[in-house]
Design an enzyme around this catalytic site. Structure first.
Site, mmCIF file in Angstrom:
data_model
loop_
_atom_site.group_PDB
_atom_site.id
_atom_site.type_symbol
_atom_site.label_atom_id
_atom_site.label_comp_id
_atom_site.label_asym_id
_atom_site.label_seq_id
_atom_site.Cartn_x
_atom_site.Cartn_y
_atom_site.Cartn_z
ATOM 1 N N GLN A 12 1.615 2.601 0.334
ATOM 2 C CA GLN A 12 2.314 3.777 0.853
ATOM 3 C C GLN A 12 2.064 5.012 -0.011
ATOM 4 O OE1 GLN A 12 6.342 2.871 2.774
ATOM 5 N NE2 GLN A 12 6.272 1.367 1.151
ATOM 6 N N TYR A 127 10.510 -9.930 -9.877
ATOM 7 C CA TYR A 127 9.800 -8.659 -9.657
ATOM 8 C C TYR A 127 10.245 -7.620 -10.693
ATOM 9 C CZ TYR A 127 8.889 -4.059 -7.585
ATOM 10 O OH TYR A 127 8.512 -2.758 -7.391
#
Length: 282
Positions: A12, A127
């Site tokens: 993105q 993460y």
């Protein structure tokens, strides 16, 4: 002419930088996907950097599958942590500027006020843990690097919350959305502009910076804004995170304080709704 390397060019943020780069022809832009600059191949990464030999590296590449990371910890660690160390080391040795993108997931979500760059970090999922290790390694190997923590990224490119909600609201009569995770979304085009503002600023100031759009909302309120702007008829209800269990825990509160990036680089931070309208009108 300065050469700017953008890793993760198909994501993105990389895609938004590609659009924006057309307005900045004073730079030579190199947009590298995982074939040209593969962060999962540490043995070859330095050679790939040598071949391109950039003056500026913008690292948009990351392992971002938050739930999948719980079972792919080693792979996530290579991309989000170890590879960042290589990028930082190479940029430091070759006097290149480095901008590395990080995340609000380095926080545990127990705060009740906007988090600044010095707020204590304590990731609650794999993460977030690998991204925090990446930050630490980055500044250890290159104290002159700039790290930007961001949150809830969306764009007209790739898969994201806004595009998913827009699609589901046209397909379904009702939707449930989590209402007890608080933060602020980031339009990737705004973040791309902030990055270019840093690169073109006369005074490079290293360190960690926060960037997201202005506003303090839940995912549920974000969904309501999407419904309003898209003029969808779908019924949207708020539910607690406990009703929607996921392999990885999410921070309950990760609103970012943007004062430092505004003061240091004169970065403009638009309100989330203005940016959402802009993206949804494309």
């Amino acid at each position: 002419m300065e050469k700017i390397l953008v890793t993760g060019s198909n994501g993105q943020l990389g895609s938004e930088l590609k659009v924006l780069s057309e307005n900045y022809s004073q730079f030579e832009w190199v947009f590298a996907d995982r074939n040209q600059v593969s962060l999962d191949n540490l043995a070859d990464l330095e050679n790939q950097l040598e071949l391109i030999n950039p003056n500026v590296v913008i690292n948009c590449a990351a392992y971002t599958a938050v739930d999948k990371a719980e079972s792919e910890e080693e792979f996530a660690d290579i991309i989000n942590h170890l590879a960042v160390g290589v990028l930082a080391d190479w940029s430091h040795e070759n006097n290149a500027k480095l901008i590395h993108i990080s995340t609000d997931y380095v926080f545990d979500g127990t705060s009740s006020f906007a988090l600044n760059e010095d707020s204590p970090t304590k990731p609650i999922n794999v993460y977030g843990a690998t991204k925090l290790l990446g930050e630490i390694f980055c500044l250890k190997n290159n104290p002159n690097a700039v790290i930007i923590r961001t949150s809830w990224v969306y764009s007209s490119f790739g898969n994201n919350f806004v595009k998913t909600m827009s699609r589901l609201m046209q397909e379904r009569d009702s939707l449930n959305v989590v209402n007890d995770q608080i933060g602020s979304p980031t339009y990737a085009a705004d973040l791309a502009k902030a990055i270019v503002d840093i690169i073109t600023h006369s005074d490079w100031k290293s360190g960690i910076y926060n960037f997201s759009n202005e506003g303090e909302i839940s995912w549920y309120e974000f969904a309501l804004a999407i419904k309003e702007i898209g003029d969808y008829n779908c019924e949207v209800s708020g539910i607690p995170s406990s009703a929607y269990p996921t392999p990885a825990k999410r921070p309950a509160y990760s609103l970012l304080d943007k004062s430092k990036i505004k003061d240091s680089y004169n970065v403009i931070v638009p309100n989330y709704k203005e940016s959402l309208k802009k993206m949804m009108s494309l």
